[in-house]
Design an enzyme around this catalytic site. Structure first.
Site, PDB file in Angstrom:
ATOM      1  N   SER A 124       0.838  -1.191   0.000  1.00 54.60           N
ATOM      2  CA  SER A 124       0.000   0.000   0.000  1.00 54.60           C
ATOM      3  C   SER A 124       0.881   1.253   0.000  1.00 54.60           C
ATOM      4  O   SER A 124       1.734   1.406  -0.870  1.00 54.60           O
ATOM      5  CB  SER A 124      -0.954  -0.037   1.208  1.00 54.60           C
ATOM      6  OG  SER A 124      -1.974   0.930   1.085  1.00 54.60           O
ATOM      7  N   GLU A 221      -1.521  -2.837  -8.064  1.00 59.01           N
ATOM      8  CA  GLU A 221      -2.821  -3.031  -7.433  1.00 59.01           C
ATOM      9  C   GLU A 221      -3.200  -1.703  -6.804  1.00 59.01           C
ATOM     10  O   GLU A 221      -2.411  -0.759  -6.800  1.00 59.01           O
ATOM     11  CB  GLU A 221      -2.757  -4.148  -6.390  1.00 59.01           C
ATOM     12  CG  GLU A 221      -1.744  -3.925  -5.276  1.00 59.01           C
ATOM     13  CD  GLU A 221      -2.285  -3.111  -4.101  1.00 59.01           C
ATOM     14  OE1 GLU A 221      -3.491  -3.203  -3.811  1.00 59.01           O
ATOM     15  OE2 GLU A 221      -1.490  -2.397  -3.465  1.00 59.01           O
ATOM     16  N   HIS A 286      -4.613  -5.431  -1.727  1.00 61.41           N
ATOM     17  CA  HIS A 286      -5.587  -5.164  -0.679  1.00 61.41           C
ATOM     18  C   HIS A 286      -6.725  -6.175  -0.634  1.00 61.41           C
ATOM     19  O   HIS A 286      -7.696  -5.979   0.096  1.00 61.41           O
ATOM     20  CB  HIS A 286      -6.181  -3.760  -0.864  1.00 61.41           C
ATOM     21  CG  HIS A 286      -5.232  -2.638  -0.577  1.00 61.41           C
ATOM     22  ND1 HIS A 286      -4.267  -2.247  -1.480  1.00 61.41           N
ATOM     23  CD2 HIS A 286      -5.088  -1.837   0.508  1.00 61.41           C
ATOM     24  CE1 HIS A 286      -3.592  -1.224  -0.969  1.00 61.41           C
ATOM     25  NE2 HIS A 286      -4.060  -0.963   0.232  1.00 61.41           N
TER      26      HIS A 286
END
Length: 320
Positions: A124, A221, A286
């Site tokens: 992230s 992602e 995620h």
């Protein structure tokens, strides 16, 4: 510190694998950490036989900005101190959120390089630090689950894949959930890099940003990005030249990014014209299950045109 142009991609320095008794540090470079989740995550690490220590400011909060886990200087100091501590063999991020961009330039990357490679795990917002370790220190890292996040705490396959990568990396060289499919068929090799795609785009043009991707395999992602925003993110990467020379793309999860058919259409529209293999839904990021991906190492992306299994295979174990 200014960017080192990576040139044609080459493998980065690998750290040593972990073993029972290894001392590991947990830091919070970005957002605040829920106390209950932190304790639960530390218990998992202890169950693995590790000896976790928590950075001095992991339980801190910024005095005014409640989306940050303490001040920028404190978060940078925790990361640097953990890395430069010779008794620490690995540094785990507690969570992502926001804030890595604010502290990355406060880290003494010369001191990080001098301390040598260590295991580093996160994803992230931590994408910014993966890029810094690659471009400023020359170290391979692990795009993997963080110890105070729901995916790590609740999903057994996520935990087991990280554990295997840390202790038995030979057993975790081939990645790919059954959901993986060929958006653009083909086969490609290159050095792995990437992470959360919005963070890669935000890093473009900064002193530590990547100028191109020659010889690299990209993994991407994201979460919470509507299709039009994902279009803009990919368009920025394309227009900036940051994707020039990329050999293939492996896509992970797109949690809360809108209906997947629309996300898929954006990926096909923006990445398809590159004429390189693109795999979708490989199983990292995620999503419910988050496989651990070694960044900075050579790998092969397989996207069979006949509907066969799509995989990402690292050519060498992630850790020595």
């Amino acid at each position: 510190m200014t960017r080192q142009d990576p040139g044609p991609a080459t493998p980065l320095a690998r750290p040593a694998r972990l073993r029972p008794g290894s001392r590991v540090a947990v830091v919070a470079p970005s957002g605040p950490v829920p106390a209950d989740r932190l304790e639960e995550g530390l218990a998992v690490l202890r169950d693995w036989g590790l000896d976790p220590v928590v950075g001095p400011h992991v339980r801190s909060a910024h005095p005014e900005l409640d989306y940050l886990a303490g001040t920028d200087a404190d978060r940078a100091a925790d990361l640097q101190a953990a890395w430069c501590d010779p008794s620490v063999e690995a540094v785990f991020c507690a969570r992502g959120g926001f804030g890595a961009h604010r502290m990355v330039d406060l880290v003494d990357w010369a001191a990080i390089r001098a301390a040598g490679p260590k295991v580093f795990v996160g994803y992230s917002d931590i994408t910014v630090l993966h890029e810094a370790f690659a471009l400023r220190a020359g170290f391979a890292t692990l795009h993997g689950p963080m110890v105070a996040t729901e995916t790590f705490l609740k999903d057994a396959p996520t935990r087991e894949h990280l554990r295997a990568t840390l202790f038995e990396p030979e057993s975790a060289r081939t990645l790919g959930l059954a959901s993986a499919g060929a958006l653009v068929p083909g086969r490609a090799g290159g050095i792995l890099y990437g992470g959360c795609v919005s963070l890669l785009a935000a890093d473009t043009g900064t002193p530590g940003g990547r100028s191109h991707a020659r010889g690299n395999l990209l993994v991407i992602e994201d979460t919470g990005e509507e299709p039009y925003r994902l279009d803009g993110i990919l368009t920025r990467l394309l227009r900036s030249g940051a994707l020039a020379g990329v050999t293939g793309v492996a896509c992970g999860s797109w949690q809360e990014c809108g209906p997947y058919e629309k996300i898929r259409a954006v990926l096909a529209d923006r990445l398809g014209p590159l004429g390189i293999p693109v795999v979708e839904e490989l199983g990292f990021g995620h999503g419910t299950t988050a496989l651990t991906i070694p960044l900075g190492l050579p790998a092969v992306l397989e996207a069979p045109a006949d509907g066969g299994r799509c995989t990402l295979t690292v050519e060498a174990p992630a850790l020595l």
